[in-house]
Design a protein around this motif. Structure first.
Motif, PDB file in Angstrom:
ATOM      1  N   ILE A  82       0.880  -1.184   0.000  1.00 30.08           N
ATOM      2  CA  ILE A  82       0.000   0.000   0.000  1.00 30.08           C
ATOM      3  C   ILE A  82       0.912   1.226   0.000  1.00 30.08           C
ATOM      4  O   ILE A  82       1.428   1.641   1.022  1.00 30.08           O
ATOM      5  CB  ILE A  82      -0.960   0.003   1.203  1.00 30.08           C
ATOM      6  CG1 ILE A  82      -1.808  -1.279   1.190  1.00 30.08           C
ATOM      7  CG2 ILE A  82      -1.847   1.242   1.178  1.00 30.08           C
ATOM      8  CD1 ILE A  82      -2.802  -1.398   2.329  1.00 30.08           C
ATOM      9  N   ILE A  83       1.124   1.771  -1.178  1.00 29.74           N
ATOM     10  CA  ILE A  83       2.085   2.872  -1.341  1.00 29.74           C
ATOM     11  C   ILE A  83       1.351   4.182  -1.584  1.00 29.74           C
ATOM     12  O   ILE A  83       1.733   5.229  -1.088  1.00 29.74           O
ATOM     13  CB  ILE A  83       3.036   2.585  -2.546  1.00 29.74           C
ATOM     14  CG1 ILE A  83       3.710   1.205  -2.390  1.00 29.74           C
ATOM     15  CG2 ILE A  83       4.070   3.702  -2.685  1.00 29.74           C
ATOM     16  CD1 ILE A  83       4.561   1.040  -1.152  1.00 29.74           C
ATOM     17  N   SER A  84       0.300   4.108  -2.390  1.00 27.91           N
ATOM     18  CA  SER A  84      -0.490   5.298  -2.695  1.00 27.91           C
ATOM     19  C   SER A  84      -1.949   4.918  -2.491  1.00 27.91           C
ATOM     20  O   SER A  84      -2.303   3.744  -2.634  1.00 27.91           O
ATOM     21  CB  SER A  84      -0.255   5.693  -4.163  1.00 27.91           C
ATOM     22  OG  SER A  84      -1.310   6.503  -4.618  1.00 27.91           O
ATOM     23  N   ILE A  85      -2.785   5.908  -2.225  1.00 26.61           N
ATOM     24  CA  ILE A  85      -4.214   5.624  -2.093  1.00 26.61           C
ATOM     25  C   ILE A  85      -4.750   5.126  -3.444  1.00 26.61           C
ATOM     26  O   ILE A  85      -5.736   4.401  -3.505  1.00 26.61           O
ATOM     27  CB  ILE A  85      -4.998   6.856  -1.557  1.00 26.61           C
ATOM     28  CG1 ILE A  85      -6.381   6.462  -1.065  1.00 26.61           C
ATOM     29  CG2 ILE A  85      -5.056   7.980  -2.566  1.00 26.61           C
ATOM     30  CD1 ILE A  85      -6.420   5.617   0.165  1.00 26.61           C
ATOM     31  N   ARG A  86      -4.044   5.476  -4.518  1.00 21.33           N
ATOM     32  CA  ARG A  86      -4.453   5.006  -5.859  1.00 21.33           C
ATOM     33  C   ARG A  86      -4.332   3.490  -5.984  1.00 21.33           C
ATOM     34  O   ARG A  86      -4.875   2.891  -6.896  1.00 21.33           O
ATOM     35  CB  ARG A  86      -3.574   5.627  -6.946  1.00 21.33           C
ATOM     36  CG  ARG A  86      -3.576   7.133  -7.011  1.00 21.33           C
ATOM     37  CD  ARG A  86      -2.626   7.569  -8.119  1.00 21.33           C
ATOM     38  NE  ARG A  86      -2.379   8.996  -8.161  1.00 21.33           N
ATOM     39  CZ  ARG A  86      -1.384   9.593  -7.532  1.00 21.33           C
ATOM     40  NH1 ARG A  86      -0.542   8.900  -6.778  1.00 21.33           N
ATOM     41  NH2 ARG A  86      -1.228  10.888  -7.641  1.00 21.33           N
ATOM     42  N   VAL A 146       4.858  -3.885   1.643  1.00 20.90           N
ATOM     43  CA  VAL A 146       5.411  -2.626   2.160  1.00 20.90           C
ATOM     44  C   VAL A 146       4.264  -1.620   2.243  1.00 20.90           C
ATOM     45  O   VAL A 146       3.484  -1.481   1.303  1.00 20.90           O
ATOM     46  CB  VAL A 146       6.527  -2.086   1.239  1.00 20.90           C
ATOM     47  CG1 VAL A 146       6.943  -0.675   1.653  1.00 20.90           C
ATOM     48  CG2 VAL A 146       7.726  -3.027   1.255  1.00 20.90           C
ATOM     49  N   ILE A 147       4.179  -0.957   3.389  1.00 25.86           N
ATOM     50  CA  ILE A 147       3.119   0.038   3.600  1.00 25.86           C
ATOM     51  C   ILE A 147       3.763   1.401   3.789  1.00 25.86           C
ATOM     52  O   ILE A 147       4.661   1.563   4.623  1.00 25.86           O
ATOM     53  CB  ILE A 147       2.262  -0.339   4.827  1.00 25.86           C
ATOM     54  CG1 ILE A 147       1.646  -1.738   4.616  1.00 25.86           C
ATOM     55  CG2 ILE A 147       1.178   0.704   5.066  1.00 25.86           C
ATOM     56  CD1 ILE A 147       0.928  -2.293   5.841  1.00 25.86           C
ATOM     57  N   ASN A 148       3.297   2.358   3.000  1.00 21.68           N
ATOM     58  CA  ASN A 148       3.837   3.718   3.059  1.00 21.68           C
ATOM     59  C   ASN A 148       3.193   4.488   4.213  1.00 21.68           C
ATOM     60  O   ASN A 148       1.987   4.737   4.209  1.00 21.68           O
ATOM     61  CB  ASN A 148       3.532   4.410   1.719  1.00 21.68           C
ATOM     62  CG  ASN A 148       4.067   5.829   1.651  1.00 21.68           C
ATOM     63  OD1 ASN A 148       4.812   6.253   2.534  1.00 21.68           O
ATOM     64  ND2 ASN A 148       3.693   6.551   0.604  1.00 21.68           N
ATOM     65  N   ALA A 149       4.018   4.874   5.181  1.00 23.79           N
ATOM     66  CA  ALA A 149       3.510   5.660   6.317  1.00 23.79           C
ATOM     67  C   ALA A 149       3.856   7.138   6.130  1.00 23.79           C
ATOM     68  O   ALA A 149       3.955   7.889   7.100  1.00 23.79           O
ATOM     69  CB  ALA A 149       4.091   5.121   7.616  1.00 23.79           C
ATOM     70  N   ILE A 176      -5.711  -3.343   8.114  1.00 20.45           N
ATOM     71  CA  ILE A 176      -4.734  -3.388   7.021  1.00 20.45           C
ATOM     72  C   ILE A 176      -3.717  -4.501   7.250  1.00 20.45           C
ATOM     73  O   ILE A 176      -3.421  -5.299   6.345  1.00 20.45           O
ATOM     74  CB  ILE A 176      -4.001  -2.023   6.907  1.00 20.45           C
ATOM     75  CG1 ILE A 176      -4.981  -0.948   6.437  1.00 20.45           C
ATOM     76  CG2 ILE A 176      -2.802  -2.125   5.963  1.00 20.45           C
ATOM     77  CD1 ILE A 176      -4.436   0.465   6.552  1.00 20.45           C
ATOM     78  N   LEU A 177      -3.172  -4.592   8.471  1.00 14.68           N
ATOM     79  CA  LEU A 177      -2.148  -5.613   8.735  1.00 14.68           C
ATOM     80  C   LEU A 177      -2.732  -7.015   8.566  1.00 14.68           C
ATOM     81  O   LEU A 177      -2.116  -7.884   7.943  1.00 14.68           O
ATOM     82  CB  LEU A 177      -1.569  -5.434  10.147  1.00 14.68           C
ATOM     83  CG  LEU A 177      -0.674  -4.202  10.326  1.00 14.68           C
ATOM     84  CD1 LEU A 177      -0.331  -4.004  11.807  1.00 14.68           C
ATOM     85  CD2 LEU A 177       0.613  -4.322   9.502  1.00 14.68           C
ATOM     86  N   SER A 178      -3.933  -7.234   9.117  1.00 11.85           N
ATOM     87  CA  SER A 178      -4.496  -8.584   9.008  1.00 11.85           C
ATOM     88  C   SER A 178      -4.810  -8.912   7.549  1.00 11.85           C
ATOM     89  O   SER A 178      -4.644 -10.045   7.112  1.00 11.85           O
ATOM     90  CB  SER A 178      -5.725  -8.745   9.902  1.00 11.85           C
ATOM     91  OG  SER A 178      -6.704  -7.823   9.533  1.00 11.85           O
TER      92      SER A 178
END
Ligand code: NCD
Length: 305
Positions: free
Chosen positions: A7-11, A123-126, A297-299
């Motif tokens: 999840i890098i961009s909301i797109r 990978v999750i963008n924070a 999101i994590l689950s």
């Protein structure tokens, strides 16, 4: 359906996926407030924060613990091998071999996307510089949805530093997709970047203003932001704009009775503390929502939902 996904961009998320995250997050609220469960037992989250954070880091870590998983992290990038000159790519390759999911915040736009190229795990963008902050947007949307029950036709004002604020970049993209009317209100010089304007204008007609008072009576939501001091190339430019807008009880007199005020936090002086005690204030509830949203999101990315 998010299993294994970055999840890098909301797109990166479809409308269906966004609502699926909401329904899992709703189920997670009692777990977040209660003793937790163990669906992520044995799984490890790595949090790599190269920029300051309180809410995002703590809520991701708390989310992982509430689901029975564990967390590896560094307290300060100074204590990681990055300070010895290691590249981000090498750091990610290593961390990817120790963890099942990686959350990264970095001052460079594009850093999270780059990290995702070197990791097999999600990978999750924070937050990447002035780029995107998609999980903040999910909790922002969840807060609007749980308070107002819809997005379509709502008049939502994004107020403040629209140039450097990554939360409003992601949020504007999402809201334009969800059918809200967007009001962009910023001091001169801090307008929404052209590329975001172009993209949201394909879906909606954003209204652009410099003064909140011109439109406050029309708004259902005011989403106010901090001026992103750390991203100004010249501190004098920041000083010219600092303190140029502030929501207080007098201003709220001009708004709708059920207007809601949101803020990703931290605030500096954008919202007077006395607003906290009015029913308009939703920013602490919004910050809490970071926990169930990040549990969802994590689950989901770890394939346990
Ligand atoms: C925001 C960020 O880091 O972009 N904070 C957060 O994650 N809640 C907003 C900000 O720093 O102003």
């Amino acid at each position: 359906m998010l299993s294994g996904k970055d999840i890098i961009s909301i797109r990166d998320l479809t409308k269906d996926e966004i609502f699926e995250i909401f329904s899992v997050a709703k189920e997670m609220i009692p777990v977040a407030k209660g003793k937790g469960i163990d669906i992520l037992k044995g799984r490890i989250l790595a949090t790599l924060f190269f920029e300051p954070s309180t809410r995002t880091k703590f809520s991701f870590e708390s989310a992982m613990y509430k689901l029975g998983g564990n967390v590896i992290t560094f307290f300060d990038p100074k204590y990681s091998s990055v300070s010895k000159g290691e590249t981000l790519a090498d750091t990610i390759r290593m961390v990817d071999s120790y963890a099942d999911v990686i959350v990264i915040r970095h001052s460079y736009e594009g850093a999270a996307r780059l990290a995702s190229k070197f990791a097999d795990h999600p990978v999750i963008n924070a937050g990447d510089g002035a780029g995107q902050h998609p999980t903040q947007t999910l909790l922002d949307l969840f807060t609007i949805w749980s308070n107002l029950g819809k997005f379509e036709g709502l008049n939502i004002g994004l107020l403040g530093d629209l140039k450097y604020g990554r939360t409003v970049h992601s949020l504007a993209l999402a809201l334009s997709d969800l059918g809200s009317n967007i009001y962009l209100i910023s001091p001169k010089g801090l307008e929404m970047p052209e590329h975001i304007m172009r993209e949201i204008s394909l879906k909606t007609k954003p209204r652009v203003h410099n003064n909140l008072m011109d439109v406050i009576q029309e708004l259902d939501v005011i989403y106010t932001t901090r001026i992103q001091k750390e991203r100004f190339p010249d501190i004098n430019e920041y000083m010219k704009i600092a303190g140029s807008y502030r929501i207080d009880l007098d201003i709220l007199e001009h708004g709708k009775k059920d207007l809601i005020i949101m803020h990703p936090l931290p605030r500096v002086d954008e919202i007077a503390p006395e607003v906290d005690y009015t029913p308009h204030a939703k920013y602490f509830e919004q910050a809490f929502n970071g926990l169930p949203i990040r549990m969802a999101i994590l689950s989901m990315v770890l394939g346990e939902r």
